[in-house]
Design a protein around this motif. Structure first.
Motif, short mmCIF file in Angstrom:
data_model
loop_
_atom_site.label_atom_id
_atom_site.label_comp_id
_atom_site.label_asym_id
_atom_site.label_seq_id
_atom_site.Cartn_x
_atom_site.Cartn_y
_atom_site.Cartn_z
N ASN A 109 0.70 -14.16 -11.78
CA ASN A 109 0.03 -13.02 -11.16
C ASN A 109 -0.77 -13.47 -9.93
OD1 ASN A 109 1.02 -11.24 -13.05
ND2 ASN A 109 -0.77 -11.42 -14.39
N SER A 135 1.58 -14.14 -7.08
CA SER A 135 2.03 -12.88 -6.49
C SER A 135 0.95 -12.28 -5.59
CB SER A 135 2.41 -11.88 -7.59
OG SER A 135 3.50 -12.37 -8.34
N GLU A 136 -0.29 -12.35 -6.06
CA GLU A 136 -1.41 -11.83 -5.26
C GLU A 136 -1.54 -12.58 -3.94
OE1 GLU A 136 -4.86 -12.12 -7.68
OE2 GLU A 136 -4.12 -10.73 -9.20
N LYS A 137 -1.19 -13.87 -3.96
CA LYS A 137 -1.29 -14.69 -2.76
C LYS A 137 -0.10 -14.51 -1.84
CE LYS A 137 -5.07 -17.03 -3.90
NZ LYS A 137 -6.32 -17.01 -3.09
#
Length: 976
Positions: free
Chosen positions: A969, A972-974
């Protein structure tokens, strides 16, 4: 076995493998050869020309890393020609090298405190670690946090961003006072060396030396002429600026290391240097301070009613001052003069301060001047005394003259010149001369062998190693360099301790400072290069109480209020981290120190590139690059990715992401191998203050993010993982690690807060659910250790041990990448594990998974204790555990760390929930496994990182556990 050849290495005949290079042959025989571009995982490249040696008969210098040995070859690895060539290579590299080995604030600090490092700890909320780091160089941070003139802030480059330096000193005060409130940190004391050091003077220099000497194991005796330790910090700084309770507690943290204190003992009166040696001192440190006030050299200044500044301050502390009259005058413009004036006001005098220059030229800190004026002291500037007025043998005033400023003197300030005909008499009852002080050298008059003294009443000494003209006698502090700041005295005491330790151990008394390069001081830099790069934030300010509040209750309550936690966290975030991230691991810095290289030898144009921080985990600082090419080659040769490239030719060659795009857009999968092979700080971790830089502890452990089981070199500092690297010689995955191995464990604490201990009430609730359940099933994660799997199997009551099947995920097609879902379940099946079915029990315990609560009660032990179970308990990451992990080859990989989970590891949690202490006993579990699973017999006794087993691998695709999902997660956020 390969054939051997005979070579002559540095004049000695040795046998070496015929397949080896000169570098390999030399290192096999204890001769380390420097190199930037060589890595065992890559083909020899010989780009740096640092590994050169002399080979008899060769036309020139020979690169050792790529040249094979031959029968009869004669090799010199340390000849003058070799050393000169290596130095030349380093000088050339440095001529175009930019950056700062250490931050300019640290470089400006007289004791070289790692300011960037401790501010990073504060920013991460690790306040105790911040103080521990400060105390490596300065054992009196509370003192300095209150009274240091903070020269560090004068070179803070935050000034180039938004006009205000980081509040370095207030941050030091916050961290150190926080530590005192929690209980002072005491460093370990070294093993007794049998050597004894006598320290004369218990001020900052003497106390610092004692603190450092005890850590090396030397016995210490302190002799001080005053009733209590502290020197000028106690007897020269008023308690409203430096509260005595803070001072006492900080000194106690030094003396608690174990040292003999001899108070009210004065050199020259109660003992001599000779008597100290006769009584068993193997070395003597003179740190007597400067307690003798300078004379004004005016008529009648020896009359009663005239007193030196330090004498006045000391008399007040010792309660020896008797107030006579109503008016006082202080002569001087420094910090001591301000302290005298403020103390005189508190003693009940109407006080005037005379200074012969303008107020703008006063050496006292501006806030000290402002506070002094605010407390009622009248400043009379451009005024100097010419005589003390005598009445019946008592001083009753001063004759003064008005001054004007003439031409600059040696200090750079305009010289004050008297104006004829402006004399006047001013009445005063008390005259305090605070124009400076000197050490009192009368204390050595009776010595048979006297240390030589300068005309300034200081000892003649070597500033680098603090030796005096008498063997075994050292000097530090005001008696060595003259009256100066507390922090300089601390720095002197620290270096004196190091020199004394070398002397006592019979080593050459030499102290070599590591090589340091700098972009320059503030005056050399342009704010346009800094201001646009950071968000502008105002500096946090300490709160100084109003003058009427400061003067209430006698005026000796602390006069200002330091930062609270929120303010400290916010202010520490303003640090722009000027120092290099690789300062403790930079080959260029280490070799430059060893070979005395310099960037000034071939001074000229330097490339200047902005750092590339577009990738969330990796940044490129191209102006630190020495174009060795290792990062490009590891990306292409080992990983077959080619995300990095060399751009331009000749002098302007630099490393860039392919096509100039962000790294993550050109195939980079964030394995970070480019960082591992970089010999400088050019390829760096882009993780902010979480990775320091700090000097770290290191441990070799096993990665559990997939079933390969690669080796990891884990760096840690005070409870935090700071960096994870590959291990060159690891055979499991050819010394390569992936993104998950490098970043997943390091970032887990910040992602999930997994370091937090479980709430005791939640543990109690989980134990109650377990004990009341008739049937219990347990679900296990594939990343658990074999001991944890075995303990989990013992939790089962009437149910089953389960693993969680998952969908097949496509692994990367690049070499040495992570195996996404396939795990070795051979041991799980030996312990009776089955694919998860659920139901039919009273309780399900999930280790590493978040199992949502249903009609069946559930306990989830997972990262951050975030989930939907009846009870959620935090579980530490695998790198905080000990034990063994089963990889895809049926090998056991050892887990070791300098940070072991305290109560939040799976074994501790299992023992707490079941009430069975045996399930938390690692050695007992290993014995149980050895007897239960015959294939593991004798597998736990191997001393290496890996050991073989008799378990035939059985692979299955399992679901990602909560640790892997949390990292996925984040990735993905990065945007990866």
């Amino acid at each position: 076995m390969s054939q051997e050849v005979n070579i002559i290495l540095n004049g000695k005949e040795v046998k070496v493998s015929a397949d080896s290079t000169i570098r390999q042959a030399a290192e096999a025989n204890g001769n380390k050869i420097p190199t930037f571009c060589y890595d065992e995982r890559l083909k020899p490249y010989t780009s740096c020309f640092l590994c050169v040696v002399e080979v008899e008969g060769a036309r020139g210098m020979t690169p050792a890393c790529s040249t094979k040995v031959a029968e009869g070859m004669k090799i010199q690895t340390e000849s003058e020609k070799v050393l000169a060539t290596r130095k030349m290579s380093l000088d050339l590299v440095l001529s175009d090298h930019s950056g700062d080995c250490i931050a300019p604030c640290e470089s400006k600090c007289p004791s070289n405190v790692d300011i960037q490092g401790y501010i990073a700890h504060i920013s991460n909320g690790n306040f105790a670690a911040a103080t521990k780091l400060i105390k490596e160089q300065n054992p009196l941070p509370v003192v300095c946090g209150r009274i240091c003139p903070h020269p560090c802030e004068s070179q803070c480059r935050r000034t180039l961003v938004d006009g205000q330096a980081v509040a370095i000193n207030p941050l030091k005060r916050f961290a150190s006072e926080y530590e005192l409130d929690q209980g002072a940190y005491l460093p370990p004391v070294g093993k007794d060396t049998g050597k004894r050091v006598a320290i004369v003077g218990g001020g900052p220099a003497g106390l610092t030396a004692a603190y450092k000497l005890r850590q090396t194991g030397h016995a210490v005796d302190i002799y001080d002429m005053m009733p209590e330790l502290g020197g000028m910090t106690r007897y020269g700084i008023p308690s409203f600026r430096l509260p005595w309770d803070k001072l006492d507690n900080e000194i106690k943290a030094i003396t608690d290391l174990g040292m003999n204190l001899n108070m009210n003992s004065k050199l020259g009166r109660d003992f001599t240097i000779e008597s100290l040696k006769a009584d068993g001192a193997d070395a003597v440190l003179l740190a007597i301070g400067a307690f003798k006030s300078k004379k004004m050299w005016v008529d009648n200044e020896d009359l009663p009613g005239v007193i030196g500044g330090v004498d006045f301050l000391g008399d007040v502390v010792l309660k020896r001052h008797e107030k006579k009259g109503e008016t006082a005058v202080v002569i001087g413009g420094g910090d001591t003069a301000m302290d005298c004036a403020r103390v005189a006001v508190r003693a009940g005098y109407k006080t005037t301060l005379l200074y012969r220059r303008t107020q703008e030229e006063m050496p006292a800190l501006q806030h000290e001047q402002d506070e002094t004026i605010g407390e009622g002291v009248e400043f009379k500037i451009l005024t100097a005394p010419t005589a003390v007025i005598d009445k019946d043998g008592q001083a009753v005033g001063l004759t003064v003259i008005t001054m004007e400023l003439g031409e600059p003197d040696a200090s750079g300030r305009r010289r004050p010149v008297p104006i004829e005909g402006t004399e006047e008499d001013l009445p005063f009852d008390l005259i305090i001369s605070a124009i400076g002080q000197d050490p009192d050298m009368s204390c050595i008059e009776n010595e048979k062998e006297k240390p030589e003294v300068t005309k300034w009443s200081t000892f003649v000494y070597d500033e680098k190693v603090k030796t005096t003209t008498v063997k075994g006698v050292f000097a530090a502090g005001d008696c060595a360099f003259g009256p100066d700041t507390v922090i300089r005295a601390i720095g002197e005491g620290k270096h004196a301790a190091k020199a004394i330790d070398l002397f006592l151990m019979g080593a050459p008394v030499e102290i070599k400072r590591p090589y340091e390069i700098s972009r320059g001081w503030l005056a050399d830099l342009n704010s346009d290069d800094f201001s646009p790069r950071w968000e502008h934030k105002k500096r946090a300010l300490e709160t100084t109480k109003p003058a009427d509040v400061r003067m209430a209750n006698g005026g000796y309550d602390p006069i200002n209020i330091g930062f609270d936690e929120a303010t400290a966290l916010a202010e520490s975030s303003r640090c722009i981290e000027c120092g290099c991230n690789a300062r403790f691991s930079c080959d260029l810095r280490d070799y430059s120190t060893e070979y005395n290289a310099s960037e000034k030898t071939y001074a000229g144009q330097k490339r200047d590139y902005a750092e590339d921080t577009r990738h969330p985990f990796i940044k490129i600082e191209a102006d630190k690059c020495i174009t060795c090419g290792s990062c490009v080659r590891v990306c292409s040769e080992l990983r077959d990715i080619s995300a990095l490239a060399l751009e331009n030719r000749g002098f302007f060659t630099k490393i860039v992401p392919a096509f100039g795009d962000p790294l993550q857009d050109v195939g980079c999968d964030a394995c970070g191998m480019c960082h591992d092979v970089c010999p400088t700080g050019a390829m760096a971790l882009n993780l902010g203050k979480e990775c320091g830089p700090w000097r770290t502890s290191k441990a070799i452990t096993t990665c559990t993010s997939c079933t390969i089981g690669c080796a990891l070199k884990v760096h840690s500092k005070d409870g935090v993982f700071t960096k994870i690297e590959s291990v060159v010689e690891d055979s499991v995955n050819s010394g390569v690690i992936c993104r998950d191995g490098r970043f997943q464990f390091q970032l887990r604490d910040s992602i999930t807060g997994e370091a937090a201990e479980a709430n005791s009430s939640d543990v109690t609730k989980a134990a109650e659910l377990y004990s009341s359940a008739g049937k219990v099933s347990v679900v296990v994660s594939p990343s658990m250790t074999v001991e944890e799997l075995y303990a989990a199997s013992k939790m089962v009551k009437g149910g089953n041990l389960y693993y969680m099947p998952g969908d097949v995920k496509k692994s990367s097609n690049k070499p040495f990448s992570k195996i996404e879902t396939s795990s070795n379940i051979s041991l799980m099946e030996k312990l009776g594990a089955k694919p998860f079915a659920g139901g039919g029990v009273d309780l399900i315990v999930a280790l590493g998974y978040d199992i949502e609560a249903t009609a069946t009660k559930t306990i989830s032990l997972t990262v951050g204790a975030v989930g939907n179970a009846d009870v959620n308990l935090p579980l530490s990451s695998n790198l905080r555990r000990v034990g063994f992990f089963l990889n895809q080859d049926g090998q056991l990989g050892r887990l070791e760390s300098d940070i072991v989970a305290n109560g939040s590891g799976p074994l501790s949690m299992i023992a707490a929930i079941t009430g069975n202490a045996e399930l938390g006993d690692l050695s007992g579990l290993q014995a149980g496994l050895s007897s239960t699973v015959s294939e593991l017999k004798d597998s736990f006794v191997a001393k290496g990182r890996t050991s073989t087993t008799g378990l035939s691998p059985k692979m299955a695709d399992l679901a990602d556990d909560s640790w892997t999902l949390a990292f996925s997660n984040l990735v993905s956020e990065k945007g990866l």
